[in-house]
Design a protein around this motif. Structure first.
Motif, PDB file in Angstrom:
ATOM      1  N   ALA A  23     118.997  15.151  -9.829  1.00 38.09           N
ATOM      2  CA  ALA A  23     119.303  16.006  -8.674  1.00 38.09           C
ATOM      3  C   ALA A  23     119.901  17.356  -9.070  1.00 38.09           C
ATOM      4  O   ALA A  23     119.700  18.355  -8.381  1.00 38.09           O
ATOM      5  N   GLY A  24     120.621  17.387 -10.199  1.00 43.28           N
ATOM      6  CA  GLY A  24     121.285  18.626 -10.605  1.00 43.28           C
ATOM      7  C   GLY A  24     120.336  19.776 -10.863  1.00 43.28           C
ATOM      8  O   GLY A  24     120.713  20.939 -10.712  1.00 43.28           O
ATOM      9  N   PHE A  34     123.775  13.904  -5.255  1.00 40.01           N
ATOM     10  CA  PHE A  34     124.381  12.687  -4.709  1.00 40.01           C
ATOM     11  C   PHE A  34     125.812  12.525  -5.215  1.00 40.01           C
ATOM     12  O   PHE A  34     126.705  12.096  -4.512  1.00 40.01           O
ATOM     13  N   ARG A  35     125.957  12.844  -6.517  1.00 39.73           N
ATOM     14  CA  ARG A  35     127.258  12.684  -7.161  1.00 39.73           C
ATOM     15  C   ARG A  35     127.602  13.975  -7.889  1.00 39.73           C
ATOM     16  O   ARG A  35     126.791  14.868  -8.012  1.00 39.73           O
ATOM     17  N   GLN A 102     113.700  11.952 -11.533  1.00 37.72           N
ATOM     18  CA  GLN A 102     114.234  10.989 -10.569  1.00 37.72           C
ATOM     19  C   GLN A 102     114.210  11.597  -9.173  1.00 37.72           C
ATOM     20  O   GLN A 102     114.528  10.937  -8.198  1.00 37.72           O
ATOM     21  N   HIS A 120     111.066   7.891  -8.712  1.00 41.60           N
ATOM     22  CA  HIS A 120     111.666   7.394  -7.472  1.00 41.60           C
ATOM     23  C   HIS A 120     110.851   7.746  -6.224  1.00 41.60           C
ATOM     24  O   HIS A 120     111.368   7.685  -5.114  1.00 41.60           O
ATOM     25  N   VAL A 161     111.878   5.013  -3.808  1.00 44.13           N
ATOM     26  CA  VAL A 161     112.509   3.809  -4.357  1.00 44.13           C
ATOM     27  C   VAL A 161     113.962   3.757  -3.893  1.00 44.13           C
ATOM     28  O   VAL A 161     114.723   4.707  -4.093  1.00 44.13           O
ATOM     29  N   PHE A 163     117.782   1.581  -3.435  1.00 43.33           N
ATOM     30  CA  PHE A 163     118.606   0.640  -4.201  1.00 43.33           C
ATOM     31  C   PHE A 163     118.187  -0.784  -3.839  1.00 43.33           C
ATOM     32  O   PHE A 163     117.976  -1.104  -2.672  1.00 43.33           O
ATOM     33  N   THR A 190     121.402  15.075 -14.449  1.00 44.11           N
ATOM     34  CA  THR A 190     121.527  13.715 -13.906  1.00 44.11           C
ATOM     35  C   THR A 190     122.864  13.111 -14.318  1.00 44.11           C
ATOM     36  O   THR A 190     123.320  13.316 -15.442  1.00 44.11           O
ATOM     37  N   SER A 191     123.448  12.365 -13.388  1.00 42.86           N
ATOM     38  CA  SER A 191     124.721  11.705 -13.698  1.00 42.86           C
ATOM     39  C   SER A 191     124.506  10.534 -14.655  1.00 42.86           C
ATOM     40  O   SER A 191     125.466   9.963 -15.169  1.00 42.86           O
ATOM     41  N   ASN A 215     124.126  19.716 -18.418  1.00 44.89           N
ATOM     42  CA  ASN A 215     124.881  19.283 -17.235  1.00 44.89           C
ATOM     43  C   ASN A 215     126.257  19.961 -17.275  1.00 44.89           C
ATOM     44  O   ASN A 215     126.927  19.919 -18.307  1.00 44.89           O
ATOM     45  N   ALA A 233     121.496  24.172 -15.112  1.00 49.87           N
ATOM     46  CA  ALA A 233     120.158  23.974 -15.688  1.00 49.87           C
ATOM     47  C   ALA A 233     119.455  25.293 -15.983  1.00 49.87           C
ATOM     48  O   ALA A 233     118.894  25.480 -17.065  1.00 49.87           O
TER      49      ALA A 233
HETATM   50  P1  OAD Z   1     123.424  12.707  -9.155  1.00 48.52           P
HETATM   51  O1  OAD Z   1     123.728  13.357  -7.855  1.00 48.52           O
HETATM   52  O2  OAD Z   1     123.956  11.365  -9.414  1.00 48.52           O
HETATM   53  O3  OAD Z   1     123.919  13.639 -10.337  1.00 48.52           O
HETATM   54  C1  OAD Z   1     123.697  15.015 -10.305  1.00 48.52           C
HETATM   55  C2  OAD Z   1     124.175  15.583 -11.617  1.00 48.52           C
HETATM   56  O4  OAD Z   1     123.785  16.945 -11.651  1.00 48.52           O
HETATM   57  C3  OAD Z   1     125.685  15.527 -11.825  1.00 48.52           C
HETATM   58  O5  OAD Z   1     125.945  14.937 -13.081  1.00 48.52           O
HETATM   59  C4  OAD Z   1     126.099  16.998 -11.796  1.00 48.52           C
HETATM   60  O6  OAD Z   1     127.161  17.267 -12.694  1.00 48.52           O
HETATM   61  C5  OAD Z   1     124.834  17.689 -12.252  1.00 48.52           C
HETATM   62  N1  OAD Z   1     124.663  19.077 -11.798  1.00 48.52           N
HETATM   63  C6  OAD Z   1     125.180  19.689 -10.707  1.00 48.52           C
HETATM   64  N2  OAD Z   1     124.754  20.961 -10.630  1.00 48.52           N
HETATM   65  C7  OAD Z   1     123.960  21.183 -11.705  1.00 48.52           C
HETATM   66  C8  OAD Z   1     123.219  22.303 -12.184  1.00 48.52           C
HETATM   67  N3  OAD Z   1     123.191  23.478 -11.557  1.00 48.52           N
HETATM   68  N4  OAD Z   1     122.517  22.144 -13.335  1.00 48.52           N
HETATM   69  C9  OAD Z   1     122.518  20.967 -13.996  1.00 48.52           C
HETATM   70  N5  OAD Z   1     123.190  19.885 -13.587  1.00 48.52           N
HETATM   71  C10 OAD Z   1     123.901  19.976 -12.447  1.00 48.52           C
HETATM   72  O7  OAD Z   1     121.838  12.745  -9.271  1.00 48.52           O
HETATM   73  P2  OAD Z   1     120.882  11.795 -10.125  1.00 48.52           P
HETATM   74  O8  OAD Z   1     121.437  11.534 -11.461  1.00 48.52           O
HETATM   75  O9  OAD Z   1     119.538  12.408 -10.036  1.00 48.52           O
HETATM   76  O10 OAD Z   1     117.914   7.804  -6.327  1.00 48.52           O
HETATM   77  O11 OAD Z   1     120.918  10.478  -9.285  1.00 48.52           O
HETATM   78  C11 OAD Z   1     120.092   9.421  -9.677  1.00 48.52           C
HETATM   79  C12 OAD Z   1     119.524   8.741  -8.494  1.00 48.52           C
HETATM   80  O12 OAD Z   1     120.575   8.311  -7.634  1.00 48.52           O
HETATM   81  C13 OAD Z   1     118.680   9.618  -7.614  1.00 48.52           C
HETATM   82  O13 OAD Z   1     117.343   9.707  -8.029  1.00 48.52           O
HETATM   83  C14 OAD Z   1     118.740   8.955  -6.300  1.00 48.52           C
HETATM   84  C15 OAD Z   1     120.180   8.520  -6.266  1.00 48.52           C
HETATM   85  O14 OAD Z   1     120.384   7.390  -5.587  1.00 48.52           O
HETATM   86  C16 OAD Z   1     116.989   7.639  -5.399  1.00 48.52           C
HETATM   87  O15 OAD Z   1     116.761   8.449  -4.527  1.00 48.52           O
HETATM   88  C17 OAD Z   1     116.256   6.373  -5.542  1.00 48.52           C
END
Ligand code: OAD
Ligand code: ZN
Length: 245
Positions: A23-24, A34-35, A102, A120, A161, A163, A190-191, A215, A233
């Protein structure tokens, strides 16, 4: 940056490269993560992983759609950012380049990436609960259409997809195969908390790839990575772009 010559060689020597995004990478496009920042998204008092769950589809599909239509509504005004565009450019520059995401937002494709392994699913696709027929939605159809499958009359759900559900097996298998064969693996935005996606970085590492994390925050994957960019990014990719010809 003092280790640039080293990175330059890594990029020059790389025959096969995998990039895993989360998502980042879309944050700079205005898509909420999300996080991050010590918190996580709550929707109508529910943690997002509850509303985005297989159980909620069974118990309250209307609410699940409300959550997804809310996200689709934000997304319809979002465009790819420089990070998406650089990765689209890299698809043509490496002998073997695999983009694994993702994200369900479709922004990599909008930026011009031709092949994206969407682990996903995609937020603008729905599928029938009964016969599994898939429907491509228009971005502007909010709320979603169709509501009902034209084949069997059952309700449709987001083709994402959730949870408690499995990843699309053929997409995951290809991502895993490519991760195990690559010599350079980038993990961006990604977190790294959600498996099996996050595990792809481990697969790459075990098989000898050089790992780079991008990140602004530390993640559970940081200690595994050979190099971490504590940057957004677009900033980090713009820096790395100079090594890719
Ligand atoms: P998260 O929201 O968990 O993590 C986003 C990450 O992006 C965090 O570690 C931030 O520090 C980082 N971030 C924020 N801004 C940024 C930037 N400008 N450049 C780079 N990084 C940055 O998102 P995901 O890891 O993608 O699942 O979450 C994994 C999955 O959890 C998602 O695919 C989703 C969610 O549930 C589904 O939809 C199935
Ligand atoms: Zn159907």
């Amino acid at each position: 940056m003092k280790d640039s010559p080293h990175l330059e060689k890594i990029f020059q020597d790389a025959r096969s490269i995998c990039v895993l995004t989360g998502a980042g990478i879309s944050a700079e496009s205005g898509v909420p993560t999300f996080r991050g920042g010590g918190g996580s998204v709550v929707w109508k008092g529910m943690p997002f992983d509850e509303i985005s769950s297989a159980r909620m589809v069974r118990e309250n599909l209307d609410e699940v759609w409300e959550w997804f239509d809310y996200r689709r509504n934000i997304l319809k005004d979002c465009s790819p950012n420089l990070a998406h565009y650089i990765l689209a450019e890299w698809e043509n520059k490496f002998f073997d380049f695999t983009l694994i995401t993702q994200n369900v937002d479709g922004l990599h494709t909008k930026a011009g990436s031709r092949k994206v392994l969407e682990l996903h699913g995609n937020i603008n696709r729905s599928r029938c609960l009964q016969c599994e027929k898939r429907f491509q939605m228009n971005e502007t159809d909010i709320p979603h259409k169709p509501e009902i499958c034209d084949e069997c009359g059952s309700r449709v759900r987001p083709d994402v997809v959730l949870f408690g559900e499995f990843l699309p097996i053929s997409v995951y298998q290809e991502a895993e195969r490519k991760s195990s064969q690559c010599d350079l693996f980038l993990i961006i935005g990604t977190s790294a908390l959600v498996y099996p996606a996050a595990g792809l970085a481990e697969v790459a590492k075990i098989n000898g790839a050089f790992l780079i994390e991008i990140n602004p925050e530390e993640t559970p994957m940081t200690s595994l990575c050979h190099k971490s960019f504590r940057m957004k990014a677009s900033q980090a990719l713009e820096f790395l772009r100079r090594f890719v010809r």
